[in-house]
Design a protein around this motif. Structure first.
Motif, PDB file in Angstrom:
ATOM      1  N   ALA A   1     -12.620  -1.384 -32.371  1.00  0.00           N
ATOM      2  CA  ALA A   1     -13.386  -2.460 -31.746  1.00  0.00           C
ATOM      3  C   ALA A   1     -13.634  -3.626 -32.692  1.00  0.00           C
ATOM      4  O   ALA A   1     -14.585  -4.380 -32.512  1.00  0.00           O
ATOM      5  CB  ALA A   1     -14.715  -1.919 -31.215  1.00  0.00           C
ATOM      6  N   ALA A   2     -12.790  -3.777 -33.694  1.00  0.00           N
ATOM      7  CA  ALA A   2     -12.953  -4.876 -34.640  1.00  0.00           C
ATOM      8  C   ALA A   2     -12.879  -6.224 -33.917  1.00  0.00           C
ATOM      9  O   ALA A   2     -12.046  -6.424 -33.044  1.00  0.00           O
ATOM     10  CB  ALA A   2     -11.872  -4.801 -35.709  1.00  0.00           C
ATOM     11  N   ARG A   3     -13.752  -7.120 -34.308  1.00  0.00           N
ATOM     12  CA  ARG A   3     -13.771  -8.471 -33.730  1.00  0.00           C
ATOM     13  C   ARG A   3     -13.920  -9.484 -34.848  1.00  0.00           C
ATOM     14  O   ARG A   3     -14.685  -9.275 -35.787  1.00  0.00           O
ATOM     15  CB  ARG A   3     -14.932  -8.636 -32.738  1.00  0.00           C
ATOM     16  N   SER A   4     -13.207 -10.581 -34.730  1.00  0.00           N
ATOM     17  CA  SER A   4     -13.302 -11.634 -35.742  1.00  0.00           C
ATOM     18  C   SER A   4     -13.995 -12.850 -35.166  1.00  0.00           C
ATOM     19  O   SER A   4     -14.080 -13.032 -33.958  1.00  0.00           O
ATOM     20  CB  SER A   4     -11.908 -12.018 -36.247  1.00  0.00           C
ATOM     21  N   SER A   5     -14.462 -13.691 -36.059  1.00  0.00           N
ATOM     22  CA  SER A   5     -15.146 -14.912 -35.646  1.00  0.00           C
ATOM     23  C   SER A   5     -14.197 -15.886 -34.952  1.00  0.00           C
ATOM     24  O   SER A   5     -14.639 -16.818 -34.277  1.00  0.00           O
ATOM     25  CB  SER A   5     -15.777 -15.596 -36.865  1.00  0.00           C
ATOM     26  N   ALA A   6     -12.894 -15.684 -35.104  1.00  0.00           N
ATOM     27  CA  ALA A   6     -11.902 -16.570 -34.489  1.00  0.00           C
ATOM     28  C   ALA A   6     -11.408 -16.046 -33.146  1.00  0.00           C
ATOM     29  O   ALA A   6     -10.513 -16.621 -32.544  1.00  0.00           O
ATOM     30  CB  ALA A   6     -10.726 -16.765 -35.420  1.00  0.00           C
ATOM     31  N   GLY A   7     -11.974 -14.906 -32.706  1.00  0.00           N
ATOM     32  CA  GLY A   7     -11.595 -14.389 -31.403  1.00  0.00           C
ATOM     33  C   GLY A   7     -10.522 -13.334 -31.414  1.00  0.00           C
ATOM     34  O   GLY A   7     -10.083 -12.884 -30.351  1.00  0.00           O
ATOM     35  N   ALA A   8     -10.063 -12.919 -32.594  1.00  0.00           N
ATOM     36  CA  ALA A   8      -9.108 -11.813 -32.677  1.00  0.00           C
ATOM     37  C   ALA A   8      -9.858 -10.504 -32.459  1.00  0.00           C
ATOM     38  O   ALA A   8     -10.964 -10.324 -32.960  1.00  0.00           O
ATOM     39  CB  ALA A   8      -8.404 -11.800 -34.029  1.00  0.00           C
ATOM     40  N   VAL A   9      -9.240  -9.597 -31.702  1.00  0.00           N
ATOM     41  CA  VAL A   9      -9.952  -8.404 -31.247  1.00  0.00           C
ATOM     42  C   VAL A   9      -9.082  -7.168 -31.456  1.00  0.00           C
ATOM     43  O   VAL A   9      -7.861  -7.214 -31.305  1.00  0.00           O
ATOM     44  CB  VAL A   9     -10.324  -8.536 -29.747  1.00  0.00           C
ATOM     45  N   GLY A  10      -9.743  -6.066 -31.779  1.00  0.00           N
ATOM     46  CA  GLY A  10      -9.097  -4.775 -31.783  1.00  0.00           C
ATOM     47  C   GLY A  10      -8.505  -4.360 -33.109  1.00  0.00           C
ATOM     48  O   GLY A  10      -8.525  -5.099 -34.095  1.00  0.00           O
ATOM     49  N   MET A  11      -7.978  -3.157 -33.118  1.00  0.00           N
ATOM     50  CA  MET A  11      -7.394  -2.571 -34.321  1.00  0.00           C
ATOM     51  C   MET A  11      -6.243  -3.408 -34.869  1.00  0.00           C
ATOM     52  O   MET A  11      -6.035  -3.503 -36.070  1.00  0.00           O
ATOM     53  CB  MET A  11      -6.908  -1.154 -33.991  1.00  0.00           C
ATOM     54  N   TRP A  12      -5.490  -4.051 -33.957  1.00  0.00           N
ATOM     55  CA  TRP A  12      -4.328  -4.845 -34.354  1.00  0.00           C
ATOM     56  C   TRP A  12      -4.633  -6.341 -34.362  1.00  0.00           C
ATOM     57  O   TRP A  12      -3.749  -7.151 -34.620  1.00  0.00           O
ATOM     58  CB  TRP A  12      -3.150  -4.561 -33.428  1.00  0.00           C
ATOM     59  N   GLN A  13      -5.881  -6.727 -34.074  1.00  0.00           N
ATOM     60  CA  GLN A  13      -6.367  -8.102 -34.209  1.00  0.00           C
ATOM     61  C   GLN A  13      -5.510  -9.136 -33.487  1.00  0.00           C
ATOM     62  O   GLN A  13      -4.923 -10.048 -34.083  1.00  0.00           O
ATOM     63  CB  GLN A  13      -6.509  -8.463 -35.690  1.00  0.00           C
ATOM     64  N   PHE A  14      -5.485  -9.020 -32.164  1.00  0.00           N
ATOM     65  CA  PHE A  14      -4.782  -9.978 -31.327  1.00  0.00           C
ATOM     66  C   PHE A  14      -5.747 -11.038 -30.796  1.00  0.00           C
ATOM     67  O   PHE A  14      -6.878 -10.731 -30.419  1.00  0.00           O
ATOM     68  CB  PHE A  14      -4.139  -9.284 -30.128  1.00  0.00           C
TER      69      PHE A  14
END
Length: 346
Positions: free
Chosen positions: A216-229
């Motif tokens: 459930a990783a989330r970035s401040s730029a809107g990338a989401v998930g284990m693979w950061q899409f």
């Protein structure tokens, strides 16, 4: 990947970024139970006839790979390395933060790191000036010179602008080990996904760099998930669903990563550049090739395009370090790794 708590890293989207996974680092990570989706195989999506299974490691990258090996498996989260952001074998100090140190630093701990970073900037600035004007050196100056010489690099090349290149890197040993423990749940299916796509199976190690296998990783730029899409990248490369955000599903995201990396490899022609594009974009890496040539070491050492900063320069070295550790964990974690049970494929 462990989040740098001392810097905010922003990447400028390039012309191709609307269709490429864009990685953004963030501090917010959480666990989420996710089941494997029933999705179509990615093997026919822009598939090349053949792929090289080897991940080449140029000798020039070894100092960077060793730096990330230490970050992932030696330095604890209570330790902060102060180093040159270009010459990663030049480490001025590894400071141990006093007291209890959690995943996130307190404001006092952050201030302590900032003050120490400023100290090294000042030391290097003064020493650079002394060397330029042949001024007398004190004991501290000589110790610093000896430290830099021990890296085998020429003093002139390091000291030129060294004060502006001081960076701090917090150790991530605990976080990387936790990622190893989680990774066992997904490893078999991830490898199957890449294998069916005709890609090297060891690309399954990429989430160590992206999210430490946090679903459930989330970035401040809107990338989401284990693979950061990002949403735009997911729309092109991932199995779609109108009801749920498939970026939170590790298996659907792995299919998207396989599709993306297959496409990137075809466009860029080698794995170091294709893997780096996962961070910097295909368009950005294509511009790097056009500007300085296809030699990856030359790209890392000389390319100065927009947003090709520390994170992009080091992304492939981080992947190589993570791959080496994850493929032989007992060498780096002698205490053992308590793996989570594997998930059963549907």
């Amino acid at each position: 990947m462990r989040i740098w708590l001392f810097f905010t890293i922003a990447f400028v989207l390039n012309a191709c970024s609307s269709t490429e996974p864009t990685v953004k680092r963030d501090k917010t990570m959480a666990h989420q139970t996710i089941t494997q989706p029933r999705t179509a195989s990615p093997q026919n999506f822009n598939r090349s006839a053949t792929y090289s299974g080897a991940f080449h490691k140029p000798g020039e990258l070894e100092p960077a790979v060793e730096f990330w090996r230490k970050t992932y498996s030696v330095w604890h989260r209570s330790e902060v390395a102060f180093h040159d952001d270009r010459y990663l074998d030049v480490v001025y100090e590894v400071m141990v933060l006093p007291g209890y140190v959690d995943e996130s630093l307190t404001s006092e701990q952050k201030e302590m790191v900032s003050h120490r970073r400023d100290y090294w900037k000042a030391q290097l600035s003064v020493l650079e000036s002394k060397l330029r004007y042949n001024a007398p050196l004190n004991a501290t100056d000589r110790q610093l010179i000896a430290k830099i010489k021990s890296s085998g690099r020429q003093l002139n090349s390091v000291f030129n602008g060294a004060a502006e290149r001081v960076r701090s890197q917090r150790g991530t040993r605990e976080r990387f080990k936790q990622g190893l423990e989680i990774s066992r749940r997904y490893d078999r299916q991830f490898r199957k996904t890449f294998r069916e796509a005709g890609l090297p199976e060891d690309l399954a190690y990429l989430p160590h760099v992206e999210s430490s296998f946090q679903p459930a990783a989330r970035s401040s730029a809107g990338a989401v998930g284990m693979w950061q899409f990002t949403k735009a990248a997911a729309k092109r490369f991932m199995p779609t669903s109108e009801r749920v955000d498939r970026r939170l599903d590790p298996f659907a995201s792995a299919i998207g990563a396989a599709r993306y990396l297959s496409y990137a490899y075809r466009k860029l022609g080698d794995w170091p550049t294709a893997i780096t594009s996962y961070n910097h974009g295909i368009g950005g890496m294509k511009r790097a090739q056009n500007q300085v040539g296809r030699d990856f070491s030359r790209i890392v050492n000389t390319y100065d395009g927009p947003a090709f900063g520390f994170a992009s320069r080091n992304y492939y070295a981080q992947f190589l370090a993570a791959r080496e550790i994850a493929s032989n964990p007992t060498q780096y974690f002698a205490e053992g790794v308590q793996y989570e049970p594997q998930l059963v494929s549907r």
